[in-house]
Scaffold this motif. Structure first.
Motif, short mmCIF file in Angstrom:
data_model
loop_
_atom_site.label_atom_id
_atom_site.label_comp_id
_atom_site.label_asym_id
_atom_site.label_seq_id
_atom_site.Cartn_x
_atom_site.Cartn_y
_atom_site.Cartn_z
N THR A 134 0.83 -1.20 0.00
CA THR A 134 0.00 0.00 0.00
C THR A 134 0.87 1.25 0.00
O THR A 134 1.78 1.38 0.82
N ALA A 135 0.59 2.17 -0.91
CA ALA A 135 1.31 3.46 -0.98
C ALA A 135 0.34 4.56 -0.57
O ALA A 135 -0.79 4.61 -1.07
N SER A 136 0.80 5.44 0.32
CA SER A 136 -0.09 6.48 0.86
C SER A 136 0.61 7.83 0.91
O SER A 136 1.85 7.91 0.96
N PHE A 137 -0.21 8.88 0.93
CA PHE A 137 0.31 10.25 1.09
C PHE A 137 -0.43 10.89 2.25
O PHE A 137 -1.66 11.01 2.23
N VAL B 139 -0.80 14.12 5.22
CA VAL B 139 -0.53 15.52 5.54
C VAL B 139 -0.75 15.72 7.04
O VAL B 139 -1.48 14.96 7.69
N LYS B 140 -0.12 16.75 7.59
CA LYS B 140 -0.22 17.05 9.01
C LYS B 140 -1.41 17.98 9.27
O LYS B 140 -1.56 18.99 8.60
N GLU B 141 -2.24 17.59 10.21
CA GLU B 141 -3.37 18.42 10.65
C GLU B 141 -3.33 18.48 12.16
O GLU B 141 -3.78 17.57 12.84
N GLY B 142 -2.73 19.55 12.69
CA GLY B 142 -2.60 19.68 14.13
C GLY B 142 -1.75 18.57 14.70
O GLY B 142 -0.62 18.36 14.28
N ARG B 143 -2.30 17.80 15.64
CA ARG B 143 -1.58 16.69 16.25
C ARG B 143 -1.91 15.36 15.59
O ARG B 143 -1.65 14.30 16.16
N HIS B 144 -2.47 15.42 14.42
CA HIS B 144 -2.84 14.21 13.71
C HIS B 144 -2.27 14.22 12.29
O HIS B 144 -1.82 15.24 11.79
N ARG B 145 -2.27 13.04 11.68
CA ARG B 145 -1.91 12.92 10.27
C ARG B 145 -3.13 12.38 9.54
O ARG B 145 -3.83 11.50 10.03
N VAL B 146 -3.36 12.93 8.37
CA VAL B 146 -4.53 12.54 7.59
C VAL B 146 -4.06 11.87 6.31
O VAL B 146 -3.19 12.38 5.61
N CYS B 147 -4.65 10.71 6.01
CA CYS B 147 -4.34 10.03 4.75
C CYS B 147 -5.11 10.76 3.64
O CYS B 147 -6.32 10.61 3.52
N LEU B 148 -4.39 11.52 2.85
CA LEU B 148 -5.02 12.31 1.80
C LEU B 148 -5.30 11.45 0.56
O LEU B 148 -6.40 11.51 -0.01
N PHE B 149 -4.30 10.66 0.17
CA PHE B 149 -4.46 9.79 -0.99
C PHE B 149 -3.79 8.45 -0.69
O PHE B 149 -2.84 8.38 0.06
N ARG B 150 -4.27 7.37 -1.34
CA ARG B 150 -3.62 6.07 -1.18
C ARG B 150 -3.95 5.19 -2.36
O ARG B 150 -4.94 5.37 -3.06
N HIS B 151 -3.09 4.19 -2.57
CA HIS B 151 -3.35 3.17 -3.58
C HIS B 151 -2.93 1.83 -2.99
O HIS B 151 -1.83 1.69 -2.48
N PRO C 130 -2.48 -2.49 -3.30
CA PRO C 130 -2.18 -3.54 -4.28
C PRO C 130 -3.33 -4.54 -4.35
O PRO C 130 -4.16 -4.60 -3.44
N PRO C 131 -3.37 -5.37 -5.39
CA PRO C 131 -4.45 -6.35 -5.52
C PRO C 131 -4.30 -7.58 -4.63
O PRO C 131 -5.21 -8.39 -4.54
N ARG C 132 -3.16 -7.73 -3.95
CA ARG C 132 -2.94 -8.93 -3.14
C ARG C 132 -3.96 -9.04 -2.02
O ARG C 132 -4.46 -8.01 -1.49
N ALA C 133 -4.28 -10.28 -1.63
CA ALA C 133 -5.35 -10.52 -0.65
C ALA C 133 -5.04 -9.95 0.72
O ALA C 133 -5.90 -9.33 1.37
N ILE C 134 -3.80 -10.14 1.19
CA ILE C 134 -3.42 -9.65 2.52
C ILE C 134 -2.61 -8.37 2.34
O ILE C 134 -1.48 -8.40 1.85
N ARG C 135 -3.19 -7.27 2.72
CA ARG C 135 -2.54 -5.98 2.52
C ARG C 135 -2.97 -5.02 3.64
O ARG C 135 -3.93 -5.29 4.36
N HIS C 136 -2.23 -3.93 3.75
CA HIS C 136 -2.60 -2.90 4.73
C HIS C 136 -3.65 -2.00 4.09
O HIS C 136 -3.38 -1.32 3.11
N THR C 137 -4.85 -2.00 4.66
CA THR C 137 -5.94 -1.18 4.12
C THR C 137 -6.09 0.08 4.96
O THR C 137 -6.23 0.01 6.18
N ILE C 138 -6.05 1.21 4.28
CA ILE C 138 -6.21 2.51 4.94
C ILE C 138 -7.17 3.34 4.11
O ILE C 138 -7.07 3.36 2.89
N GLN C 139 -8.12 3.98 4.75
CA GLN C 139 -9.11 4.77 4.02
C GLN C 139 -8.64 6.22 3.85
O GLN C 139 -8.05 6.80 4.75
#
Length: 231
Positions: free
Chosen positions: A101-104, A106-118, A120-129
């Motif tokens: 999984t590739a993600s981008f 950004v910093k929002e205060g004391r948190h990080r927000v997943c702005l974009f992600r892609h 892979p098609p593999r069954a076991i992967r890290h899923t992030i919304q």
């Protein structure tokens, strides 16, 4: 599919323009030759065309600087710049290259927000919304966002200094015991922090050899993105 062939003369001319960086406003003929590996006679011939179309200006002492046409094109690019259109294709390529999984983020205060992600098609992967908010204090991308958002270059711990120096942060099971991640900062042309580029996946797939491989890929993609991002 074979790679499309370009026009050699055009690529040589573009290699001359590619020598100029934000902190390099003027270059001599010898400096351009050293950067490009081209003969001085070749550079001079190409420079005539580049000057004619306003891409180069020749000053005193045969020193060259970027011309007004390059500025005009840069202004057009800034007006039409779309961060998503730049980031998403690179994330897709990075995910395909690593099969993780590739993600981008950004910093929002004391948190990080997943702005974009892609993912892979593999069954076991890290899923992030996309849009999910996570703590800054956990994970490789959180480390990157914290460290590179700091104004003082020498501020922080020895670990901060190491991450700032190498431009890479690694986390092994910090937020999720089964997930590992590697991240690098994406900086603007002015040196400001834009976000963090990260690769994440099952911790068992992030051994030393894979860490080294993905670190090299991340640095390559960081270099490519920072050439495209204007902000």
């Amino acid at each position: 599919m074979s790679e499309a062939k370009g026009v050699e003369a055009v690529e040589r001319a573009l290699s001359i323009l590619d020598c100029f960086e934000p902190d390099t406003t003027e270059l001599s003929l010898a400096e351009i030759a050293r950067h490009t590996g081209l003969y001085k006679s070749t550079i001079l011939r190409l420079a005539v065309s580049l000057e004619r179309f306003g891409y180069l200006v020749r000053g005193e002492g045969s020193r060259f600087r970027v011309g007004p046409t390059a500025w005009r094109l840069g202004a057009n690019y800034r007006q039409s710049f779309d961060l998503a259109a730049v980031i998403r294709p690179q994330l897709k390529q990075l995910s395909e290259a690593t099969n993780e999984t590739a993600s981008f983020y950004v910093k929002e205060g004391r948190h990080r927000v997943c702005l974009f992600r892609h993912e892979p098609p593999r069954a076991i992967r890290h899923t992030i919304q996309e849009g999910v908010s996570l703590p800054l204090v956990q994970g490789a991308s959180g480390k990157i966002l914290q460290i590179f958002a700091k104004i003082q270059q020498d501020y922080g711990t020895e670990e901060d200094a190491r991450v700032r120096s190498c431009g890479i942060a690694i986390s092994m099971g910090e937020r999720d015991v089964e997930v590992a991640a590697i991240a690098t900062p994406i900086l603007s042309t002015s040196g400001g922090l834009v976000g963090a580029l990260a690769v994440s996946g099952l911790i068992t797939r992030f051994g030393p050899d894979r860490q080294e491989e993905m670190t090299i890929l991340l640095k390559d993609y960081r270099k490519a993105l920072e050439k495209m991002i204007i902000c």
